[in-house]
Design an enzyme around this catalytic site. Structure first.
Site, PDB file in Angstrom:
ATOM      1  N   GLN A 102      17.276 -52.817 -29.851  1.00  0.00           N
ATOM      2  CA  GLN A 102      17.327 -53.594 -28.617  1.00  0.00           C
ATOM      3  C   GLN A 102      17.714 -52.766 -27.391  1.00  0.00           C
ATOM      4  OE1 GLN A 102      19.659 -56.854 -30.883  1.00  0.00           O
ATOM      5  NE2 GLN A 102      18.599 -57.987 -29.292  1.00  0.00           N
ATOM      6  N   HIS A 125       3.850 -53.042 -31.351  1.00  0.00           N
ATOM      7  CA  HIS A 125       2.669 -52.293 -30.895  1.00  0.00           C
ATOM      8  C   HIS A 125       1.373 -52.971 -31.342  1.00  0.00           C
ATOM      9  CE1 HIS A 125       5.263 -48.391 -30.655  1.00  0.00           C
ATOM     10  NE2 HIS A 125       5.358 -49.138 -29.577  1.00  0.00           N
ATOM     11  N   ASP A 172       9.967 -49.758 -26.593  1.00  0.00           N
ATOM     12  CA  ASP A 172       9.741 -48.308 -26.566  1.00  0.00           C
ATOM     13  C   ASP A 172      10.781 -47.614 -25.680  1.00  0.00           C
ATOM     14  OD1 ASP A 172       7.567 -48.877 -28.076  1.00  0.00           O
ATOM     15  OD2 ASP A 172       6.054 -48.133 -26.652  1.00  0.00           O
ATOM     16  N   ARG A 214      30.710 -52.437 -31.255  1.00  0.00           N
ATOM     17  CA  ARG A 214      29.854 -52.624 -32.424  1.00  0.00           C
ATOM     18  C   ARG A 214      28.422 -52.236 -32.043  1.00  0.00           C
ATOM     19  NH1 ARG A 214      26.969 -57.841 -34.698  1.00  0.00           N
ATOM     20  NH2 ARG A 214      26.061 -56.841 -36.515  1.00  0.00           N
ATOM     21  N   HIS A 257      20.360 -53.245 -38.566  1.00  0.00           N
ATOM     22  CA  HIS A 257      20.126 -54.387 -37.673  1.00  0.00           C
ATOM     23  C   HIS A 257      18.607 -54.532 -37.496  1.00  0.00           C
ATOM     24  CE1 HIS A 257      22.259 -57.013 -34.484  1.00  0.00           C
ATOM     25  NE2 HIS A 257      20.979 -57.371 -34.440  1.00  0.00           N
ATOM     26  N   ASN A 309      23.133 -56.836 -40.728  1.00  0.00           N
ATOM     27  CA  ASN A 309      23.255 -57.883 -39.730  1.00  0.00           C
ATOM     28  C   ASN A 309      22.306 -59.035 -40.057  1.00  0.00           C
ATOM     29  OD1 ASN A 309      24.194 -58.894 -37.010  1.00  0.00           O
ATOM     30  ND2 ASN A 309      21.972 -58.988 -36.750  1.00  0.00           N
ATOM     31  N   GLU A 310      22.883 -60.192 -40.307  1.00  0.00           N
ATOM     32  CA  GLU A 310      22.119 -61.434 -40.455  1.00  0.00           C
ATOM     33  C   GLU A 310      20.942 -61.349 -41.418  1.00  0.00           C
ATOM     34  OE1 GLU A 310      20.933 -62.962 -36.671  1.00  0.00           O
ATOM     35  OE2 GLU A 310      22.979 -63.219 -35.991  1.00  0.00           O
ATOM     36  N   ASN A 328      28.481 -64.188 -37.064  1.00  0.00           N
ATOM     37  CA  ASN A 328      27.732 -64.315 -35.815  1.00  0.00           C
ATOM     38  C   ASN A 328      27.566 -65.807 -35.554  1.00  0.00           C
ATOM     39  OD1 ASN A 328      27.469 -61.576 -36.091  1.00  0.00           O
ATOM     40  ND2 ASN A 328      25.231 -61.548 -36.191  1.00  0.00           N
ATOM     41  N   TYR A 388      26.756 -68.801 -32.521  1.00  0.00           N
ATOM     42  CA  TYR A 388      26.337 -69.100 -31.156  1.00  0.00           C
ATOM     43  C   TYR A 388      26.310 -70.591 -30.841  1.00  0.00           C
ATOM     44  CZ  TYR A 388      24.594 -64.268 -30.788  1.00  0.00           C
ATOM     45  OH  TYR A 388      24.488 -62.894 -30.746  1.00  0.00           O
ATOM     46  N   GLU A 416      29.534 -61.504 -33.540  1.00  0.00           N
ATOM     47  CA  GLU A 416      28.722 -61.866 -32.379  1.00  0.00           C
ATOM     48  C   GLU A 416      29.060 -63.278 -31.925  1.00  0.00           C
ATOM     49  OE1 GLU A 416      24.437 -61.488 -32.828  1.00  0.00           O
ATOM     50  OE2 GLU A 416      24.655 -59.546 -33.809  1.00  0.00           O
TER      51      GLU A 416
HETATM   52  C1  GBH Z   1      21.497 -62.714 -32.909  1.00  0.00           C
HETATM   53  O1  GBH Z   1      21.052 -63.627 -33.886  1.00  0.00           O
HETATM   54  C2  GBH Z   1      21.000 -61.305 -33.250  1.00  0.00           C
HETATM   55  O2  GBH Z   1      21.844 -60.705 -34.214  1.00  0.00           O
HETATM   56  C3  GBH Z   1      20.919 -60.414 -32.030  1.00  0.00           C
HETATM   57  O3  GBH Z   1      20.229 -59.252 -32.336  1.00  0.00           O
HETATM   58  C4  GBH Z   1      20.277 -61.173 -30.882  1.00  0.00           C
HETATM   59  O4  GBH Z   1      20.124 -60.393 -29.748  1.00  0.00           O
HETATM   60  C5  GBH Z   1      21.138 -62.395 -30.587  1.00  0.00           C
HETATM   61  O5  GBH Z   1      21.081 -63.221 -31.701  1.00  0.00           O
HETATM   62  C6  GBH Z   1      20.695 -63.214 -29.385  1.00  0.00           C
HETATM   63  O6  GBH Z   1      19.416 -63.731 -29.553  1.00  0.00           O
HETATM   64  O7  GBH Z   1      13.466 -68.342 -31.435  1.00  0.00           O
HETATM   65  O8  GBH Z   1      13.683 -70.630 -32.102  1.00  0.00           O
HETATM   66  O9  GBH Z   1      12.680 -69.038 -33.607  1.00  0.00           O
HETATM   67  C7  GBH Z   1      21.436 -64.978 -33.714  1.00  0.00           C
HETATM   68  C8  GBH Z   1      20.703 -65.888 -34.695  1.00  0.00           C
HETATM   69  C9  GBH Z   1      18.496 -66.351 -35.505  1.00  0.00           C
HETATM   70  C10 GBH Z   1      19.096 -66.924 -33.278  1.00  0.00           C
HETATM   71  C11 GBH Z   1      17.026 -66.507 -35.151  1.00  0.00           C
HETATM   72  C12 GBH Z   1      17.633 -67.087 -32.915  1.00  0.00           C
HETATM   73  C13 GBH Z   1      15.427 -67.612 -33.731  1.00  0.00           C
HETATM   74  C14 GBH Z   1      15.228 -69.001 -33.238  1.00  0.00           C
HETATM   75  N1  GBH Z   1      19.284 -65.987 -34.343  1.00  0.00           N
HETATM   76  N2  GBH Z   1      16.867 -67.471 -34.083  1.00  0.00           N
HETATM   77  S1  GBH Z   1      13.652 -69.253 -32.543  1.00  0.00           S
END
Ligand code: GBH
Length: 531
Positions: free
Chosen positions: A67, A87, A100, A125, A170, A214-215, A356, A358, A425
């Protein structure tokens, strides 16, 4: 009292995550006060509404290699599945972009470490790109430039008194390993052990905290059953194969680290699992069962084998997938089985649980129909929805529900016997702009939720990591979503990073361990639900 003592003892052993200057005498006195049982309340005298974490609670920020690094094919780096995917299918990414260049942190890491230092956090991290270290994924060819990059990064961090918390994986698998089937090929566990051994050999003397994966829910389910790289779209089959290999790989790396590199037991190694809180839609028992089923499929899938007493996959997953597979005409369950030795090897393979978190979903039962085509979501058999009342972020999947974090932490505490948790996270996306008061409110309200989980409910949470340092490449959503404490200006050639208001807010929190006291002048929370 006894419980308190036990959890203090565990969290105090992670004091090293906090810079020594901050620990000093305060750390000592916190420890003493904790032993007499008042440590948690030391800062919460009845006169002030100030909310403080104990001095040994650590704050950090997070990023991931693909990222931010850019430099996708220079200095000997090999191709990863995300390079190949973006790509080959630019149109599948929301803004048709790729990473890229990303935020060019491969070249700008010194500047980035300065930004991290300015935040006053005690750890950073970040993840290592496997194909930057081993261009073909295999251990016979090590890329010296890759090693040098991460060595320099770690040295730079230490000069700023910031510890490294390294994520080994990751999501950016070397493409050449994907050509062998990626995580669906069981041999990938051995190759991951080899890669991990290279990392421990070269960085193990300077880094004491590691996250293996990660996840896995995201990269197994979305990668092998959904929209993410490598785009296999074989849900209900390959996602289970991926998880099976990843769990074995995690356990093997944990054992190898403890036997070969961490003889004095001073290192910390865990896994980062994502879990939105799963709240029953109503208080009815069917909704409660549906919510618990969702927790077990989305989190227990990976957590049960590692963190539960009995180990192995969650019984509810075993039952549902066995039965549904049979009805679909399979001679065997689509969910693989661990050997007894594997169960024992994986069970207990952790020093901490990385979380993680959210957002939150509401859960009710699905329609009960079994589809002819295998599918993870059909196996789980629930409906996930959100409440229209929950405030929105800029990501369609992310509603702002601070109380969900406290519930998640409590569910982890009672389901897995109170493991030490590092929040690896937590974060939110909003529109471009430096005056991000909404982000401050998000962090503030989620941290209040964490505080309550620790000091009211006795959850053993030892650290909090904000995702993310600066706006970066958000996978399938390209650069369209911004989670950063720093804004990245993509239209200037130097990809300038500019601090948002939330950067100075987070700096204050990280340096003082306290949340702003706004009892006298309540903030505008934009309708957010506060505890
Ligand atoms: C994190 O995952 C990631 O670890 C991190 O790399 C990322 O930048 C961060 O989220 C913020 O996005 O688009 O409706 O298909 C969090 C869990 C799982 C959340 C997959 C988004 C896709 C939903 N993620 N999910 S959708």
């Amino acid at each position: 009292m006894l419980l308190l003592l036990v959890s203090e003892a565990i969290s105090l052993s992670l004091l090293w995550l906090v810079p020594q200057r901050a620990v000093g005498k305060m750390g000592y006195w916190c420890a003493v006060l904790a032993v007499v049982g008042v440590g948690a309340y030391v800062n919460a005298s009845p006169k002030s509404a100030k909310i403080c974490f104990r001095k040994d609670f650590a704050f950090g920020v997070a990023t991931a290699a693909y990222q931010i690094e850019g430099a996708w094919n220079i200095s000997g780096k090999g191709e990863s599945i995300w390079d190949r995917y973006t790509h080959e299918h630019p149109d599948w990414v929301f803004d048709h972009k790729n990473a890229d260049v990303a935020t060019d942190s491969y070249h700008k890491y010194k500047e980035d470490v300065k930004l991290i230092g300015d935040l006053g956090v005690s750890y950073y991290r970040f993840s290592i790109s496997w194909s930057r270290i081993l261009p073909t994924g295999l251990s016979n060819q090590i890329n010296e430039d890759g090693l040098r990059y991460y060595k320099d990064l770690i040295t730079e961090l230490h000069q700023k008194d910031v510890q490294a918390l390294i994520t080994m994986y990751h999501w950016d698998l070397p493409q050449s390993l994907q050509d062998l089937g990626g995580w669906t090929n069981p041999i990938m566990a051995e190759y991951f052990v080899d890669y991990a051994r290279v990392l421990f050999r070269h960085f193990g003397d300077h880094v004491r905290a590691w996250v293996t994966f990660n996840e896995p829910l995201s990269f197994c389910q979305e990668g092998y059953g959904g929209q993410d790289a490598p785009g296999r779209r074989a849900s209900g089959v390959e996602d289970y194969m991926c998880a099976h290999t990843v769990l074995r790989a995690h356990g093997m790396v944990y054992r190898m680290y403890k036997e070969e590199f961490d003889r004095n037991n001073q290192g910390y190694i865990g896994i980062a699992l994502d879990m939105p809180w799963m709240e029953p839609y109503t208080t009815s028992s069917v909704d409660k069962v549906a919510a618990e089923t969702a927790r077990q499929f989305l989190f227990g899938w990976f957590a049960n084998p590692i963190f539960s007493k009995r180990g192995g996959y969650p019984p509810i997953m075993r039952r549902r997938i066995d039965v549904i597979s049979k009805r679909q005409g399979f001679f065997r369950s689509r969910l693989p089985t661990f050997t007894k030795e594997e169960v024992d090897m994986i069970r207990g393979s952790y020093d901490f649980l990385g979380l993680n978190h959210y957002t939150t979903n509401l859960v009710k039962p699905g329609d009960g129909r079994i589809t002819a085509k295998p599918s993870f979501y059909n196996d789980m058999g629930v409906k996930l929805i959100v409440s229209p009342e929950w405030p929105k972020s800029n990501s369609s999947w992310l509603r702002i529900v601070p109380w969900g974090l406290r519930k998640t932490l409590n569910w982890i505490r009672h389901t897995y016997d109170n493991p030490s948790v590092v929040i690896t996270e937590n974060g939110v996306s909003f529109e471009k702009g430096l005056k991000d008061r909404k982000r401050i409110n998000y962090i503030d309200s989620y941290l209040r939720s964490v505080h309550a989980a620790i000091y009211k409910d006795n959850c053993d949470v030892i650290a909090y990591t904000y995702w993310t340092l600066m706006d970066n490449f958000e996978w399938m959503r390209g650069f369209s979503e911004r989670f950063g404490l720093y804004e990245t200006n993509y239209s200037t050639p130097d990809l300038k990073r500019i601090p948002r208001l939330s950067a100075s807010y987070f700096e204050r929190v990280a340096r003082t361990g306290c949340l702003d006291d706004h009892s006298s002048s309540p903030r505008n929370y934009d309708g957010m639900v506060i505890l």
